[in-house]
Design a protein around this motif. Structure first.
Motif, PDB file in Angstrom:
ATOM      1  N   LEU A  49       6.951  -3.850  -1.431  1.00  0.00           N
ATOM      2  CA  LEU A  49       5.784  -3.932  -0.553  1.00  0.00           C
ATOM      3  C   LEU A  49       4.499  -3.427  -1.208  1.00  0.00           C
ATOM      4  N   THR A  53       1.092  -5.628  -1.915  1.00  0.00           N
ATOM      5  CA  THR A  53      -0.227  -5.195  -1.446  1.00  0.00           C
ATOM      6  C   THR A  53      -1.208  -5.052  -2.603  1.00  0.00           C
ATOM      7  N   THR A  63      -2.009  -9.996   3.950  1.00  0.00           N
ATOM      8  CA  THR A  63      -0.551  -9.996   3.784  1.00  0.00           C
ATOM      9  C   THR A  63       0.146  -9.941   5.140  1.00  0.00           C
ATOM     10  N   LEU A  65       3.926  -9.878   7.038  1.00  0.00           N
ATOM     11  CA  LEU A  65       5.371  -9.677   6.965  1.00  0.00           C
ATOM     12  C   LEU A  65       6.053 -10.417   8.111  1.00  0.00           C
ATOM     13  N   LEU A  82      11.357  -1.204   8.642  1.00  0.00           N
ATOM     14  CA  LEU A  82      10.534  -2.225   7.989  1.00  0.00           C
ATOM     15  C   LEU A  82       9.069  -2.109   8.404  1.00  0.00           C
ATOM     16  N   LYS A  85       7.454   1.051   6.901  1.00  0.00           N
ATOM     17  CA  LYS A  85       7.158   0.874   5.474  1.00  0.00           C
ATOM     18  C   LYS A  85       5.984  -0.088   5.276  1.00  0.00           C
ATOM     19  N   ALA A  86       5.924  -1.127   6.113  1.00  0.00           N
ATOM     20  CA  ALA A  86       4.813  -2.078   6.031  1.00  0.00           C
ATOM     21  C   ALA A  86       3.492  -1.388   6.341  1.00  0.00           C
ATOM     22  N   LYS A  87       3.506  -0.537   7.323  1.00  0.00           N
ATOM     23  CA  LYS A  87       2.302   0.213   7.686  1.00  0.00           C
ATOM     24  C   LYS A  87       1.881   1.123   6.539  1.00  0.00           C
ATOM     25  N   ILE A  91       0.284  -3.308   4.698  1.00  0.00           N
ATOM     26  CA  ILE A  91       0.450  -4.737   4.986  1.00  0.00           C
ATOM     27  C   ILE A  91      -0.436  -5.083   6.174  1.00  0.00           C
ATOM     28  N   VAL A  94       2.221  -8.158  11.118  1.00  0.00           N
ATOM     29  CA  VAL A  94       3.621  -8.542  11.290  1.00  0.00           C
ATOM     30  C   VAL A  94       3.665  -9.823  12.114  1.00  0.00           C
TER      31      VAL A  94
END
Length: 414
Positions: A49, A53, A63, A65, A82, A85-87, A91, A94
């Motif tokens: 990730l 980014t 980006t 997800l 998920l 981790k994306a935050k 990213i 969603v």
């Protein structure tokens, strides 16, 4: 007029880089298994990730997800991990269809985009999801007239998402269509106990079937069509009408496709979108773009349901109708930065001056060019064969993970 955002698929780092190099405004991708291409593409890991980014921010690319599968109770802890981790990796958003995923993403203050699997077909549904999402993909079965009605009402009624901005409407612009209603299908589940709605489609609809009357045994004539396998969607020849319908985001399908597919399709649509806003969009350009799009994987093209014509234009055969294909030649060995020369080891077929070559790699993406000069085993020669070392002038770095192909004409049955 706001320029349409061009969203590219990224099934791996090669495709991601191809999208970035060819002008994508945003990319969408899956991580681990909870996405609709869990089986079809390699997919990224949580550890990827930050690199995703980093590359995208360097080019000011958004980006997204994808977490758009059916979610069961035992998946919820994975979803939370998920999204968290994306935050942390910054990213942008969603893409979701399950209400649990939407709620979890909002609890982390993540921007949410509504997936096509929710099947938004009317304004009231847009109003409902505006409480949670800034961007929504409409059902694939809508016509452009229906899309335009929704976008006009969003403007008229000032329907805004959590960000305070007017809700943006996204549609699919190019790529595979299937017999399912906006991606929801149960054929794989019934036939193979492999759920398409969990990202494990077995592509049953792409096969050839014989229909038999069980009472009489009479076989139905299907005119040799693959009656459950539609041609691929293509909107480049009426992109002006798509823009006029108020579409803000054009999504290119293809997370299971090769990096050269991503490169070619994104390049064509980048040029087409730019031409709309430069007032240079023309029939002549459309013909050229269509010829380029036909070179990479496709099942033939049609306009989907957007223009309101009869439903279903079916494939005449299985597999790709691409007019070109790639043939593996060898692998990257070394790059000499001062001389700007790349070295390759030929492991398969020959390559000659004048060939069109393709170099792909996780960092390289997909670079296509004409081979104008090379050295074979340190000597000027016009042809290299299996076992030879060749060097080629290149303005980009070659890595041991890179693969060398040549592009050849592909005979397609009519």
């Amino acid at each position: 007029m706001q320029k349409i955002e061009l969203m590219a698929p990224a099934g791996n780092f090669e495709s991601l880089q191809a999208a970035l190099d060819n002008g994508a405004d945003s990319v969408y991708f899956g991580v681990e298994q909870l996405n609709m291409r869990a089986r079809a593409s390699i997919n990224f890991t949580l550890d990827d990730l930050e690199e995703i980014t980093r590359r995208c921010k360097a080019k000011n690319v958004r980006t997204y997800l994808t977490l758009n599968t059916i979610i069961y109770d035992h998946d919820l802890s994975i979803v939370k991990t998920l999204v968290k981790k994306a935050k942390e990796a910054d990213i942008t958003a969603v893409i979701a269809m399950d209400q649990a995923v939407i709620a979890i993403a909002r609890s982390f203050d993540m921007e949410v985009h509504i997936s096509t699997q929710i099947n938004i077909t009317n304004l009231e549904t847009v109003k409902f999801y505006a409480m949670f999402a800034d961007t929504m993909v409409l059902s694939r079965e809508l016509s452009l007239r229906q899309v335009k009605h929704i976008t006009e009402q969003i403007e008229k009624e000032q329907i805004k998402g959590p960000s305070g901005r007017l809700v943006e409407i996204e549609v699919f612009g190019h790529g595979a269509l299937c017999m399912a209603v906006s991606g929801k299908c149960y054929m794989s589940l019934h036939a193979y106990n492999s759920s398409a709605n969990r990202g494990a489609c077995k592509q049953n609809c792409r096969k050839k079937y014989t229909v038999v009357d069980q009472e009489t045994g009479i076989e139905m004539e299907l005119d040799n069509e693959y009656i459950m396998s539609p041609k691929d969607l293509c909107t480049i020849d009426f992109l002006d009408q798509v823009a006029d319908a108020g579409v803000k985001v054009l999504k290119i399908e293809g997370r299971g496709r090769a990096p050269e597919y991503v490169a070619k399709v994104i390049k064509c649509y980048r040029e087409a979108i730019d031409s709309l806003y430069n007032d240079t969009y023309s029939k002549e350009q459309v013909i050229s773009w269509m010829q380029d799009l036909e070179k990479v994987y496709n099942r033939g093209f049609w306009s989907g349901y957007y223009l309101g014509q009869k439903l279903g234009e079916w494939s005449k055969g299985s597999g790709s109708h691409a007019t070109q294909k790639k043939v593996y030649i060898g692998k990257g060995v070394h790059y000499f930065p001062k001389a700007k020369i790349g070295e390759f080891k030929i492991e398969a077929y020959d390559v000659s001056i004048g060939d069109t070559i393709l170099i792909t790699g996780p960092t390289t993406g997909a670079k296509e060019l004409e081979l104008k000069e090379m050295l074979v085993n340190d000597k000027p020669q016009g042809k290299g064969t299996k076992g030879d070392a060749i060097t080629i002038p290149l303005d980009f770095r070659v890595r041991p993970s890179d693969k060398l192909y040549k592009i050849v004409e592909n005979k397609v049955e009519a």
